[in-house]
Design an enzyme around this catalytic site. Structure first.
Site, PDB file in Angstrom:
ATOM      1  N   LYS A 115       0.814  -1.216   0.000  1.00  0.00           N
ATOM      2  CA  LYS A 115       0.000   0.000   0.000  1.00  0.00           C
ATOM      3  C   LYS A 115       0.844   1.260   0.000  1.00  0.00           C
ATOM      4  O   LYS A 115       0.459   2.271  -0.587  1.00  0.00           O
ATOM      5  CB  LYS A 115      -0.928   0.015   1.216  1.00  0.00           C
ATOM      6  CG  LYS A 115      -2.121  -0.895   1.074  1.00  0.00           C
ATOM      7  CD  LYS A 115      -3.211  -0.478   2.044  1.00  0.00           C
ATOM      8  CE  LYS A 115      -4.441  -1.351   1.904  1.00  0.00           C
ATOM      9  NZ  LYS A 115      -5.454  -1.025   2.922  1.00  0.00           N
ATOM     10  N   LYS A 198      -4.748  -9.521  -6.885  1.00  0.00           N
ATOM     11  CA  LYS A 198      -5.946  -9.728  -6.081  1.00  0.00           C
ATOM     12  C   LYS A 198      -7.094  -8.842  -6.593  1.00  0.00           C
ATOM     13  O   LYS A 198      -6.852  -7.703  -7.004  1.00  0.00           O
ATOM     14  CB  LYS A 198      -5.610  -9.336  -4.623  1.00  0.00           C
ATOM     15  CG  LYS A 198      -6.645  -9.730  -3.606  1.00  0.00           C
ATOM     16  CD  LYS A 198      -6.247  -9.295  -2.203  1.00  0.00           C
ATOM     17  CE  LYS A 198      -6.419  -7.800  -1.984  1.00  0.00           C
ATOM     18  NZ  LYS A 198      -6.442  -7.390  -0.571  1.00  0.00           N
ATOM     19  N   LYS A 201     -10.874  -3.478  -4.198  1.00  0.00           N
ATOM     20  CA  LYS A 201     -11.728  -2.289  -4.234  1.00  0.00           C
ATOM     21  C   LYS A 201     -11.030  -1.140  -4.934  1.00  0.00           C
ATOM     22  O   LYS A 201     -11.680  -0.254  -5.465  1.00  0.00           O
ATOM     23  CB  LYS A 201     -11.957  -1.803  -2.796  1.00  0.00           C
ATOM     24  CG  LYS A 201     -12.850  -2.665  -1.982  1.00  0.00           C
ATOM     25  CD  LYS A 201     -12.739  -2.253  -0.514  1.00  0.00           C
ATOM     26  CE  LYS A 201     -13.802  -2.967   0.290  1.00  0.00           C
ATOM     27  NZ  LYS A 201     -13.546  -2.908   1.718  1.00  0.00           N
TER      28      LYS A 201
HETATM   29  P1  AMP Z   1     -10.965  -5.210   2.924  1.00  0.00           P
HETATM   30  O1  AMP Z   1     -11.749  -4.926   1.713  1.00  0.00           O
HETATM   31  O2  AMP Z   1      -9.500  -5.109   2.686  1.00  0.00           O
HETATM   32  O3  AMP Z   1     -11.422  -4.487   4.139  1.00  0.00           O
HETATM   33  O4  AMP Z   1     -11.212  -6.764   3.247  1.00  0.00           O
HETATM   34  C1  AMP Z   1     -12.316  -7.255   3.984  1.00  0.00           C
HETATM   35  C2  AMP Z   1     -12.314  -8.759   3.996  1.00  0.00           C
HETATM   36  O5  AMP Z   1     -12.448  -9.277   2.665  1.00  0.00           O
HETATM   37  C3  AMP Z   1     -11.031  -9.380   4.555  1.00  0.00           C
HETATM   38  O6  AMP Z   1     -11.362 -10.540   5.298  1.00  0.00           O
HETATM   39  C4  AMP Z   1     -10.258  -9.760   3.314  1.00  0.00           C
HETATM   40  O7  AMP Z   1      -9.364 -10.821   3.540  1.00  0.00           O
HETATM   41  C5  AMP Z   1     -11.375 -10.155   2.376  1.00  0.00           C
HETATM   42  N1  AMP Z   1     -10.980  -9.945   0.968  1.00  0.00           N
HETATM   43  C6  AMP Z   1     -10.711  -8.763   0.368  1.00  0.00           C
HETATM   44  N2  AMP Z   1     -10.378  -8.933  -0.932  1.00  0.00           N
HETATM   45  C7  AMP Z   1     -10.432 -10.283  -1.146  1.00  0.00           C
HETATM   46  C8  AMP Z   1     -10.197 -11.120  -2.298  1.00  0.00           C
HETATM   47  N3  AMP Z   1      -9.847 -10.596  -3.474  1.00  0.00           N
HETATM   48  N4  AMP Z   1     -10.358 -12.464  -2.148  1.00  0.00           N
HETATM   49  C9  AMP Z   1     -10.729 -12.993  -0.956  1.00  0.00           C
HETATM   50  N5  AMP Z   1     -10.963 -12.270   0.146  1.00  0.00           N
HETATM   51  C10 AMP Z   1     -10.819 -10.927   0.064  1.00  0.00           C
END
Ligand code: AMP
Ligand code: TRP
Length: 336
Positions: A115, A198, A201
């Site tokens: 990041k 990955k 968002k």
């Molecule tokens: P975040 O959007 O970073 O706050 O992630 C929230 C949750 O979604 C966390 O448990 C991440 O590990 C999961 N997550 C985010 N992106 C992915 C992805 N591409 N594949 C699987 N899990 C994800």
């Protein structure tokens, strides 16, 4: 065996649209867990501001993520749903953990490196201590089980290190050992444009991800346009090696249909992508359509969502209060 009561905690950042990755990697698994465990689900707005967020947009995204959690089936009568900044204990415990975690530990965090990018000097101090706040989120409730996607594994190892060092330094057996729950077929959903990245968002290309705000037509279009290679689908999982885009789509199919990858390949092995993609588009729309529509409806009901978050925050604060009081006592803070 421990006398510690089992408790689930997890969080999502309100820093953009919820994606299919968030759904398959995290939120969908929470829906099942809430029936087995006392569960706390948090919209982590304090984590979001470790990178710049427009204030109005942050408010909107916080409600939207809460709406997404509700639409996916998190039940506020069964679980606690709230936004992190409403419970001040998160910030208080994070400070204590800033003084427990070592710089060397934080320097190894791959998410910070990704990041912060090349210009590390310009990253916020908050981004650097982000994992300490995450440890505080979990341990403020003495949660024992944390359902997340693959990318959060390293942060959970740090949480265990922090808990252990705190217990050692103060000679107590206070914090439990936190267990990551990395569940389902799709623990790491990849970009639809580049199978080595990955699904995120924050990807600049909207075609790289499926958002839970996309309508049925958009979801189907993104699947149809997803990048693939030109070979037919293999008949066995080993044949997906070195074919990241194919592997990703088959994994998504497996997760959405509650089957395993090998099973899906039994149906599609030897065929080109045309039928597979059109079936995957239909399946995605069938599973996600009702969720995206309910989420959209809830986004119009701001005061309802706000009241869920307010109630959740009150319940969360009630759980956190005695634990935080114990922590302050252990550390040696005088009581007012
Ligand atoms: P975040 O959007 O970073 O706050 O992630 C929230 C949750 O979604 C966390 O448990 C991440 O590990 C999961 N997550 C985010 N992106 C992915 C992805 N591409 N594949 C699987 N899990 C994800
Ligand atoms: N860091 C997590 C992510 O980006 C979100 C998060 C914050 C979290 N606090 C948490 C996840 C506590 C699980 C438990 O995905």
């Amino acid at each position: 065996m421990t006398t510690q009561q089992d408790r689930v905690f997890s969080g999502v950042q309100p820093s953009g649209n919820l994606t299919l990755g968030n759904y398959l990697g995290a939120i969908r698994n929470w829906v099942g867990l809430q029936k087995q465990y006392e569960s706390i689900f948090c919209v982590v707005d304090m984590h979001a501001i470790t990178v710049w967020q427009d204030p109005e947009e942050l408010r909107r995204a916080t409600r939207e993520v809460a709406a997404g959690m509700l639409a996916a089936g998190i039940d506020p009568a069964e679980s606690i749903i709230f936004n992190q900044s409403q419970v001040s204990g998160h910030a208080e415990l994070a400070w204590i953990f800033n003084c427990v975690a070592r710089l060397g530990w934080l320097n190894r965090m791959t998410q910070f490196k990704e990041k912060a990018g090349k210009n590390r000097e310009r990253a916020s101090a908050g981004l650097y201590v982000y994992p300490n706040l995450m440890a505080a989120d979990i341990l403020l409730y003495k949660a024992t089980h944390v359902p997340v996607g693959e990318d959060q594994k390293q942060h959970l190892e740090l949480t265990r290190d922090i808990a252990q060092k705190f217990n050692n330094d103060y000679g107590v057996d206070f914090f439990p050992e936190v267990e990551p729950l990395i569940l389902g077929e799709a623990t790491r959903v990849m970009s639809l444009r580049d199978g080595s990245k990955k699904m995120s968002k924050s990807d600049p290309s909207d075609m790289a991800r499926i958002n839970l705000t996309d309508d049925r037509e958009t979801i189907a279009k993104k699947i149809r346009k997803a990048r693939t290679d030109s070979d037919p689908l293999p008949s066995e999982p080993a044949g997906l090696e070195n074919r990241p885009e194919a592997r990703n789509l088959v994994t998504i199919y497996a997760a959405l249909s509650d089957r395993c990858v090998a099973d899906v390949l039994k149906d599609y092995g030897g065929q080109g992508f045309a039928t597979f993609k059109s079936d995957l588009a239909a399946l995605s729309v069938e599973v996600l359509g009702p969720i995206t529509e309910e989420m959209k409806r809830l986004c119009e009901e701001k005061s309802y969502v706000d009241s869920i978050l307010r109630d959740g925050a009150e319940k969360a604060a009630t759980l956190a209060e005695p634990i935080l009081e114990n922590i302050k006592q252990i550390v040696g803070f005088l009581k007012p």
